[in-house]
Design an enzyme around this catalytic site. Structure first.
Site, short mmCIF file in Angstrom:
data_model
loop_
_atom_site.label_atom_id
_atom_site.label_comp_id
_atom_site.label_asym_id
_atom_site.label_seq_id
_atom_site.Cartn_x
_atom_site.Cartn_y
_atom_site.Cartn_z
N SER A 127 0.83 -1.21 0.00
CA SER A 127 0.00 0.00 0.00
C SER A 127 0.86 1.26 0.00
CB SER A 127 -0.89 0.02 1.24
OG SER A 127 -1.46 1.31 1.37
N HIS A 134 -1.31 -1.05 -4.36
CA HIS A 134 -2.57 -0.74 -3.67
C HIS A 134 -2.61 0.75 -3.34
CE1 HIS A 134 -6.04 -1.95 -1.15
NE2 HIS A 134 -5.60 -1.08 -0.26
N ASP A 154 -4.73 3.69 -1.50
CA ASP A 154 -5.78 3.97 -0.51
C ASP A 154 -6.28 5.40 -0.67
OD1 ASP A 154 -6.08 1.54 1.08
OD2 ASP A 154 -3.97 1.84 1.55
N MET A 175 -8.78 8.19 0.35
CA MET A 175 -9.62 8.52 1.52
C MET A 175 -10.13 9.95 1.39
SD MET A 175 -7.38 6.89 4.60
CE MET A 175 -6.62 5.27 4.47
N HIS A 232 -8.44 1.36 -3.83
CA HIS A 232 -9.37 1.08 -2.72
C HIS A 232 -9.96 2.41 -2.30
CE1 HIS A 232 -9.55 -0.27 1.81
NE2 HIS A 232 -10.76 -0.15 1.29
N MET A 266 -12.06 4.61 -0.13
CA MET A 266 -12.75 4.79 1.15
C MET A 266 -13.40 6.16 1.12
SD MET A 266 -9.70 3.06 3.33
CE MET A 266 -8.63 3.17 1.89
N MET A 318 -11.56 -6.04 5.14
CA MET A 318 -10.76 -5.17 6.02
C MET A 318 -10.47 -5.92 7.32
SD MET A 318 -10.13 -2.24 4.50
CE MET A 318 -9.20 -1.69 5.93
N GLY A 349 -8.78 3.76 7.50
CA GLY A 349 -8.44 5.14 7.84
C GLY A 349 -6.99 5.36 8.16
N GLY A 354 -2.83 3.28 8.48
CA GLY A 354 -1.95 2.12 8.46
C GLY A 354 -1.44 1.84 9.87
N GLY A 355 -0.75 0.72 10.01
CA GLY A 355 -0.07 0.41 11.27
C GLY A 355 -0.97 -0.04 12.41
N ASP A 415 -6.77 -6.78 4.01
CA ASP A 415 -6.15 -5.45 4.10
C ASP A 415 -6.18 -4.96 5.55
OD1 ASP A 415 -5.25 -2.87 3.72
OD2 ASP A 415 -6.92 -2.24 2.43
N GLY A 416 -4.97 -4.80 6.12
CA GLY A 416 -4.85 -4.23 7.46
C GLY A 416 -4.13 -5.15 8.42
N GLY A 417 -3.01 -4.68 8.95
CA GLY A 417 -2.28 -5.44 9.97
C GLY A 417 -1.63 -6.71 9.44
N GLY A 420 1.10 -2.36 4.16
CA GLY A 420 1.70 -1.03 4.13
C GLY A 420 2.93 -0.98 5.00
N SER A 421 2.71 -0.92 6.31
CA SER A 421 3.83 -0.71 7.23
C SER A 421 4.80 -1.89 7.24
CB SER A 421 3.31 -0.43 8.64
OG SER A 421 2.28 -1.31 8.98
C1 DX5 Z 1 -6.29 1.20 5.83
C2 DX5 Z 1 -5.84 0.88 4.42
C3 DX5 Z 1 -4.75 -0.11 4.33
C4 DX5 Z 1 -3.47 0.29 5.02
C5 DX5 Z 1 -2.83 -0.94 5.52
O1 DX5 Z 1 -7.43 1.99 5.78
O2 DX5 Z 1 -6.94 0.37 3.66
O3 DX5 Z 1 -4.49 -0.44 2.97
O4 DX5 Z 1 -2.56 0.95 4.20
O5 DX5 Z 1 -1.74 -0.59 6.29
P1 DX5 Z 1 -1.01 -1.63 7.25
O6 DX5 Z 1 -0.50 -2.75 6.36
O7 DX5 Z 1 0.08 -0.85 7.86
O8 DX5 Z 1 -2.04 -2.14 8.22
ZN ZN Z 2 -6.51 -0.40 1.55
#
Ligand code: DX5
Ligand code: ZN
Length: 215
Positions: free
Chosen positions: A7, A32, A34, A36, A65, A67, A136, A141, A143-144, A174-176, A196-197
């Site tokens: 991401s 990816h 994001d 927002m 993606h 949001m 999700m 909203g 990352g991390g 997606d997420g964590g 992402g992170s």
């Molecule tokens: C959160 C995003 C994710 C985010 C994931 O709203 O949709 O794509 O970047 O970040 P990590 O991998 O750090 O959880």
């Molecule tokens: Zn995403």
């Protein structure tokens, strides 16, 4: 084959072109993005203009993606910006069925995303229109955040539906996501891992991507 979709939310926003090229060199399968809007989620990131700018810097598929509220407003803009996948949130669109059709008509692959608090069955009547489903595993909203294991049951349900109904959509989580949670997600049926992170925070991002692919 598991696909890794890093991401750009964790990239350096002042160096997006450099970072998308780096991801390609590091072995990413999909980029990816994001998007927002500050309303559906409290954060504002970027929109179609960034997508169009990154389109010129990579050949990899762009997985957008969104949001955002009123995702139907942006279908043509993202098609023009070169998005390959456009993934809307079920919660943001009372007429997701129609919007998914419009996404395909505009020449993109269509996807539906589900918040952690949304039942998988909310996508039941949309699956025939989906090339991508996105579960999700954090609240959208930022990352991390920490992985929410409830997402795994949704991934399993989506895999069952795909088999039962002879469909072919990807199942994205997606997420964590890190090497450990990726293993759980893949065992449940995930085919695309967003991270992402874990990728951008790694000392050796190339190895992080490899670790996800081999999860
Ligand atoms: C959160 C995003 C994710 C985010 C994931 O709203 O949709 O794509 O970047 O970040 P990590 O991998 O750090 O959880
Ligand atoms: Zn995403």
């Amino acid at each position: 084959m598991i696909k890794v979709a890093p991401s750009m939310l964790s990239a350096d926003f002042a160096e997006m072109g450099r970072d998308v090229a780096r991801l390609e060199a590091w072995g990413a399968d999909i980029i990816h993005l994001d998007v927002m809007d500050g309303t559906f989620v409290p954060t504002i990131t970027f929109g179609p203009a960034m997508c169009a700018a990154l389109r010129k810097r990579t050949k990899l598929p762009l997985d957008v993606h969104i949001m955002v509220e009123h995702p139907d407003t942006y279908v043509e803009q993202f098609a023009e910006a070169g998005a390959d996948y456009l993934v809307l949130h079920r919660e943001a669109d009372a007429h997701a069925h129609r919007t998914l059709q419009r996404i395909r008509e505009a020449g993109m692959k269509a996807g539906v995303a589900l918040n952690p608090g949304t039942s998988a069955t909310e996508a039941e009547y949309l699956l025939e229109l989906c090339d991508m489903t996105l579960v999700m595993s954090v609240n959208p909203g930022a990352g991390g955040q920490k992985f929410l294991p409830g997402a795994l049951r949704k991934v399993e349900w989506l895999r069952e539906q795909r088999e039962k109904r002879g469909l072919a959509y990807e199942i994205e989580i997606d997420g964590g996501i890190n090497a450990d949670t990726a293993r759980l997600a893949v065992a449940a049926g995930a085919t695309v891992l967003v991270a992402g992170s874990f990728v951008f925070g790694a000392k050796e991002p190339e190895k992080a991507i490899l670790a996800l692919r081999e999860a």
